[in-house]
Design a protein around this motif. Sequence first.
Motif, PDB file in Angstrom:
ATOM      1  N   MET B   1       0.824  -1.195   0.000  1.00 32.00           N
ATOM      2  CA  MET B   1       0.000   0.000   0.000  1.00 32.00           C
ATOM      3  C   MET B   1       0.865   1.255   0.000  1.00 32.00           C
ATOM      4  O   MET B   1       0.656   2.183  -0.757  1.00 32.00           O
ATOM      5  CB  MET B   1      -0.915  -0.008   1.235  1.00 32.00           C
ATOM      6  N   ILE B   2       1.870   1.193   0.863  1.00 26.08           N
ATOM      7  CA  ILE B   2       2.781   2.332   0.927  1.00 26.08           C
ATOM      8  C   ILE B   2       3.430   2.556  -0.434  1.00 26.08           C
ATOM      9  O   ILE B   2       3.548   3.677  -0.909  1.00 26.08           O
ATOM     10  CB  ILE B   2       3.862   2.093   2.004  1.00 26.08           C
ATOM     11  N   LEU B   3       3.777   1.449  -1.077  1.00 27.59           N
ATOM     12  CA  LEU B   3       4.423   1.551  -2.382  1.00 27.59           C
ATOM     13  C   LEU B   3       3.503   2.200  -3.404  1.00 27.59           C
ATOM     14  O   LEU B   3       3.924   3.042  -4.189  1.00 27.59           O
ATOM     15  CB  LEU B   3       4.836   0.168  -2.877  1.00 27.59           C
ATOM     16  N   SER B   4       2.232   1.810  -3.377  1.00 24.60           N
ATOM     17  CA  SER B   4       1.330   2.356  -4.381  1.00 24.60           C
ATOM     18  C   SER B   4       1.124   3.855  -4.151  1.00 24.60           C
ATOM     19  O   SER B   4       1.021   4.622  -5.096  1.00 24.60           O
ATOM     20  CB  SER B   4      -0.002   1.607  -4.371  1.00 24.60           C
ATOM     21  N   VAL B   5       1.100   4.244  -2.878  1.00 23.82           N
ATOM     22  CA  VAL B   5       0.996   5.680  -2.595  1.00 23.82           C
ATOM     23  C   VAL B   5       2.250   6.395  -3.090  1.00 23.82           C
ATOM     24  O   VAL B   5       2.191   7.412  -3.762  1.00 23.82           O
ATOM     25  CB  VAL B   5       0.804   5.927  -1.079  1.00 23.82           C
ATOM     26  N   ALA B   6       3.395   5.801  -2.768  1.00 22.67           N
ATOM     27  CA  ALA B   6       4.655   6.408  -3.186  1.00 22.67           C
ATOM     28  C   ALA B   6       4.717   6.519  -4.704  1.00 22.67           C
ATOM     29  O   ALA B   6       5.212   7.490  -5.248  1.00 22.67           O
ATOM     30  CB  ALA B   6       5.828   5.586  -2.658  1.00 22.67           C
ATOM     31  N   GLY B   7       4.163   5.510  -5.375  1.00 18.84           N
ATOM     32  CA  GLY B   7       4.181   5.518  -6.831  1.00 18.84           C
ATOM     33  C   GLY B   7       3.402   6.696  -7.398  1.00 18.84           C
ATOM     34  O   GLY B   7       3.785   7.282  -8.403  1.00 18.84           O
ATOM     35  N   LYS B   8       2.341   7.066  -6.711  1.00 17.76           N
ATOM     36  CA  LYS B   8       1.510   8.168  -7.193  1.00 17.76           C
ATOM     37  C   LYS B   8       2.074   9.526  -6.805  1.00 17.76           C
ATOM     38  O   LYS B   8       1.675  10.539  -7.335  1.00 17.76           O
ATOM     39  CB  LYS B   8       0.092   8.024  -6.618  1.00 17.76           C
ATOM     40  N   MET B   9       2.996   9.515  -5.828  1.00 21.49           N
ATOM     41  CA  MET B   9       3.526  10.776  -5.343  1.00 21.49           C
ATOM     42  C   MET B   9       4.355  11.460  -6.424  1.00 21.49           C
ATOM     43  O   MET B   9       5.195  10.844  -7.059  1.00 21.49           O
ATOM     44  CB  MET B   9       4.426  10.517  -4.129  1.00 21.49           C
ATOM     45  N   PRO B  10       4.113  12.728  -6.624  1.00 20.63           N
ATOM     46  CA  PRO B  10       4.907  13.465  -7.604  1.00 20.63           C
ATOM     47  C   PRO B  10       6.299  13.745  -7.045  1.00 20.63           C
ATOM     48  O   PRO B  10       6.527  14.761  -6.406  1.00 20.63           O
ATOM     49  CB  PRO B  10       4.108  14.749  -7.801  1.00 20.63           C
ATOM     50  N   MET B  11       7.212  12.795  -7.299  1.00 19.46           N
ATOM     51  CA  MET B  11       8.546  12.882  -6.699  1.00 19.46           C
ATOM     52  C   MET B  11       9.247  14.191  -7.036  1.00 19.46           C
ATOM     53  O   MET B  11       9.956  14.767  -6.228  1.00 19.46           O
ATOM     54  CB  MET B  11       9.412  11.709  -7.174  1.00 19.46           C
ATOM     55  N   ARG B  12       9.032  14.622  -8.275  1.00 20.67           N
ATOM     56  CA  ARG B  12       9.709  15.830  -8.708  1.00 20.67           C
ATOM     57  C   ARG B  12       9.230  17.044  -7.917  1.00 20.67           C
ATOM     58  O   ARG B  12      10.026  17.862  -7.464  1.00 20.67           O
ATOM     59  CB  ARG B  12       9.420  16.016 -10.185  1.00 20.67           C
ATOM     60  N   SER B  13       7.924  17.123  -7.728  1.00 19.56           N
ATOM     61  CA  SER B  13       7.391  18.247  -6.954  1.00 19.56           C
ATOM     62  C   SER B  13       7.920  18.206  -5.539  1.00 19.56           C
ATOM     63  O   SER B  13       8.291  19.230  -4.964  1.00 19.56           O
ATOM     64  CB  SER B  13       5.865  18.201  -6.913  1.00 19.56           C
ATOM     65  N   ILE B  14       7.938  16.983  -4.974  1.00 18.72           N
ATOM     66  CA  ILE B  14       8.413  16.858  -3.598  1.00 18.72           C
ATOM     67  C   ILE B  14       9.858  17.310  -3.491  1.00 18.72           C
ATOM     68  O   ILE B  14      10.248  18.016  -2.572  1.00 18.72           O
ATOM     69  CB  ILE B  14       8.254  15.406  -3.108  1.00 18.72           C
ATOM     70  N   ARG B  15      10.653  16.905  -4.509  1.00 18.24           N
ATOM     71  CA  ARG B  15      12.063  17.284  -4.465  1.00 18.24           C
ATOM     72  C   ARG B  15      12.207  18.811  -4.500  1.00 18.24           C
ATOM     73  O   ARG B  15      12.992  19.391  -3.759  1.00 18.24           O
ATOM     74  CB  ARG B  15      12.807  16.651  -5.632  1.00 18.24           C
ATOM     75  N   PHE B  16      11.423  19.431  -5.366  1.00 20.09           N
ATOM     76  CA  PHE B  16      11.516  20.886  -5.459  1.00 20.09           C
ATOM     77  C   PHE B  16      11.023  21.576  -4.199  1.00 20.09           C
ATOM     78  O   PHE B  16      11.572  22.580  -3.762  1.00 20.09           O
ATOM     79  CB  PHE B  16      10.741  21.389  -6.684  1.00 20.09           C
ATOM     80  N   LEU B  17       9.963  20.996  -3.621  1.00 19.99           N
ATOM     81  CA  LEU B  17       9.466  21.553  -2.363  1.00 19.99           C
ATOM     82  C   LEU B  17      10.540  21.482  -1.284  1.00 19.99           C
ATOM     83  O   LEU B  17      10.776  22.449  -0.550  1.00 19.99           O
ATOM     84  CB  LEU B  17       8.226  20.775  -1.909  1.00 19.99           C
ATOM     85  N   ALA B  18      11.201  20.331  -1.216  1.00 22.03           N
ATOM     86  CA  ALA B  18      12.234  20.139  -0.196  1.00 22.03           C
ATOM     87  C   ALA B  18      13.406  21.092  -0.437  1.00 22.03           C
ATOM     88  O   ALA B  18      13.942  21.706   0.481  1.00 22.03           O
ATOM     89  CB  ALA B  18      12.707  18.693  -0.189  1.00 22.03           C
ATOM     90  N   LEU B  19      13.756  21.222  -1.716  1.00 18.06           N
ATOM     91  CA  LEU B  19      14.878  22.083  -2.087  1.00 18.06           C
ATOM     92  C   LEU B  19      14.587  23.538  -1.734  1.00 18.06           C
ATOM     93  O   LEU B  19      15.420  24.255  -1.188  1.00 18.06           O
ATOM     94  CB  LEU B  19      15.095  21.953  -3.596  1.00 18.06           C
ATOM     95  N   LYS B  20      13.372  23.936  -2.047  1.00 16.67           N
ATOM     96  CA  LYS B  20      12.947  25.307  -1.743  1.00 16.67           C
ATOM     97  C   LYS B  20      12.999  25.567  -0.244  1.00 16.67           C
ATOM     98  O   LYS B  20      13.446  26.607   0.218  1.00 16.67           O
ATOM     99  CB  LYS B  20      11.536  25.517  -2.269  1.00 16.67           C
ATOM    100  N   GLU B  21      12.556  24.566   0.510  1.00 16.69           N
ATOM    101  CA  GLU B  21      12.567  24.694   1.971  1.00 16.69           C
ATOM    102  C   GLU B  21      14.004  24.871   2.466  1.00 16.69           C
ATOM    103  O   GLU B  21      14.279  25.652   3.360  1.00 16.69           O
ATOM    104  CB  GLU B  21      11.941  23.437   2.577  1.00 16.69           C
ATOM    105  N   LEU B  22      14.899  24.132   1.838  1.00 20.61           N
ATOM    106  CA  LEU B  22      16.305  24.222   2.206  1.00 20.61           C
ATOM    107  C   LEU B  22      16.835  25.635   1.948  1.00 20.61           C
ATOM    108  O   LEU B  22      17.559  26.201   2.763  1.00 20.61           O
ATOM    109  CB  LEU B  22      17.094  23.194   1.406  1.00 20.61           C
ATOM    110  N   TYR B  23      16.441  26.218   0.806  1.00 15.76           N
ATOM    111  CA  TYR B  23      16.826  27.605   0.507  1.00 15.76           C
ATOM    112  C   TYR B  23      16.353  28.530   1.619  1.00 15.76           C
ATOM    113  O   TYR B  23      17.080  29.389   2.076  1.00 15.76           O
ATOM    114  CB  TYR B  23      16.173  28.085  -0.795  1.00 15.76           C
ATOM    115  N   HIS B  24      15.079  28.336   2.020  1.00 18.15           N
ATOM    116  CA  HIS B  24      14.532  29.197   3.075  1.00 18.15           C
ATOM    117  C   HIS B  24      15.399  29.119   4.325  1.00 18.15           C
ATOM    118  O   HIS B  24      15.733  30.131   4.924  1.00 18.15           O
ATOM    119  CB  HIS B  24      13.115  28.766   3.456  1.00 18.15           C
TER     120      HIS B  24
END
Lengths: 247, 378
Positions: B1-24
Amino acid sequence: MNNHAVEINDLSCHFGSFKAVDRISLTVEQGEIFGFLGANGAGKTTAIRMLCGLLIPSGGGGQVAGFDILKQSEEIKKNIGYMSQKFSLYPDLTGRENLNFYGAAYGLDKKQILARTEELSNRLQLAEFIDRPTLSLPVGWRQRLALAASLLHKPKILFLDEPTGGVDPVFRRKFWQILYQLAEEGVTIFVTTHYMDEAAYCQRISVMHRGQIILRGKPYDLIEQHRAANLEELFIDLIRGRENADA
Amino acid sequence: MILSVAGKMPMRSIRFLALKELYHILRDPRSLAIAIAMPLLMTFLYGYAVSLDINNVVISVIDYDQTAESRQLIDYYYRSTYFGPADYEPDRSDPEGILRRGDAIAILTIKSGLATALENGQEFELGLLIDGSDNTLAAAVQGYSEGVVNSYLMDRMPPGMKMPGISISNQVLFNPDLESSHFFVPGLLAIILMMISALLTSITIAREKETGTMEQLLTAPVSPMAILIGKIIPYIFLAFLDGALILVLARILFDIPFAGSGLLLVGFGLIYVSAALSIGILISSLVKTQQVAMMLALIMTMLPSVMLSGFIFQIKNMPTFLKIISDIVPAKFFLIVIRGILLKGAGIQTLGIQAVYLLILMTILIIIAALKFKTKVD
Ligand SMILES: Nc1ncnc2c1ncn2[C@@H]1O[C@H](COP(=O)(O)OP(=O)(O)OP(=O)(O)O)[C@@H](O)[C@H]1O
Ligand SMILES: [Mg+2]
């Protein structure tokens, strides 16, 4: 399916017993510049938020870009651009970083973001400012950057909530030139404003007062019908009339 | 189940969100200070405050040796500024009573044979009975007592000569759990991890609400879950970075042991940090501004973590209702875990019950946070 860009029926939003938006209905055609007017607190922002899927309506319904606002807000989000009333770029990031970030949030890939940033930077003449922290930019440029951010994913409909608030007239005129170009390319523009001269630039307008739409039509038709000297006079008379009636 | 959720997760968006947070984080001197400088400063201050705090602590001596050497050793104790004698001759037959009545904080027992042992370079054991009810004081007494004995030996022995093996057998009364002079570091670790995870996340989410960027973000076709995950990833790393920094600093400055498994500590750390992040998300869902988020985070996380975790005050001495409240303070369980792992080398067998408690708390907190995180503005 009809082909209105926006169509809403009896849309309402209540906060407790307060009716911020009270059964409004309207349609916006594709490629139209639609002006949404009203005094402070009339309910414009609340109405736009419901259209963009940020608020759940208390009643009524409608469609945006062909998708149901109650059930298909995810689809709607892919097709609209939104520029909120507050400046909504990250002040500590540069313009380019903001665009990269929002581009990724809209699901664009690196190449697409690069191409769109280039294109929008040229079109909105941002080149000189795009690599500075947005915090340091004059308001007019910030708002142009925010517009660029909302255009990255080539939305069909653009919701602009007082995009020119606090901007000087020269900037405002430029901003409207850009909006006209976009409309010519087929983008539907749903814009709120306080400035009456801007209302006159719109193809059609709706005027909100205390949660309801009290006037709608083409700016020049309205002036003629009501035998007013200009839009400003028309609104003042209208709202004064309402308030006397309420009292 | 976790895998299927992870599969749907927009990894790219998450990466950018995390990166942006790091900038902050990196561009905001304030959050950088909270994130990096403050934990180090706290370790430093707290470490030295504990060490320097002791001054004229009353220590009674029971001297069975009665030699010039033993009297000289006693003299070393009393000449140091750390220890002082009791006002009157203590009752030798009841050392526990002395401590219970508070006539002294510690009792040094010198068996007969000290002088001979020193002469012949033999092993010798001094006995130190300490009142452990103030565990920071007790820890300091242990450390300084060793210091006094060492300086006595150094002064006595001509350079180059073999040191006799004089050791101190410490026995702590009223708080048998006290086994090390390094009680504060585990507590500090629990508090700082809580602070980074809960305080900083609640502030950063509240900031996006306050400035309106959250509203903008929610009109993008990116799921609120992705927004959340992207935002918290940098703070997970930050929390672990801080944890490592504190441990290294404590090791260098205070020689804190690390008896147990690092992997186990990381595992528990993940559970604890997840619980703390959920509290942060929960707080941010209740507030509209950074100011209020900060206040609420301090009240909801820092205060209980400091006061009700056993860090400063012993839980067993608390009134019943505080004891009950302490059972929902994650820091309480994490403190036992981390003390166990660092000081005693405890393994999962002994920490199983804490693991269960922490997992339950974490699960409840994650569920509440996920339900509370708003996908709409109001
Ligand atoms: N979350 C909320 N809870 C309670 N009342 C709200 C909320 N959001 C808006 N309102 C109220 O609803 C009314 C309409 O607000 P709205 O922001 O839609 O007006 P507006 O036409 O956009 O005004 P402005 O020109 O100032 O932007 C206001 O009286 C406002 O105080
Ligand atoms: Mg508004």
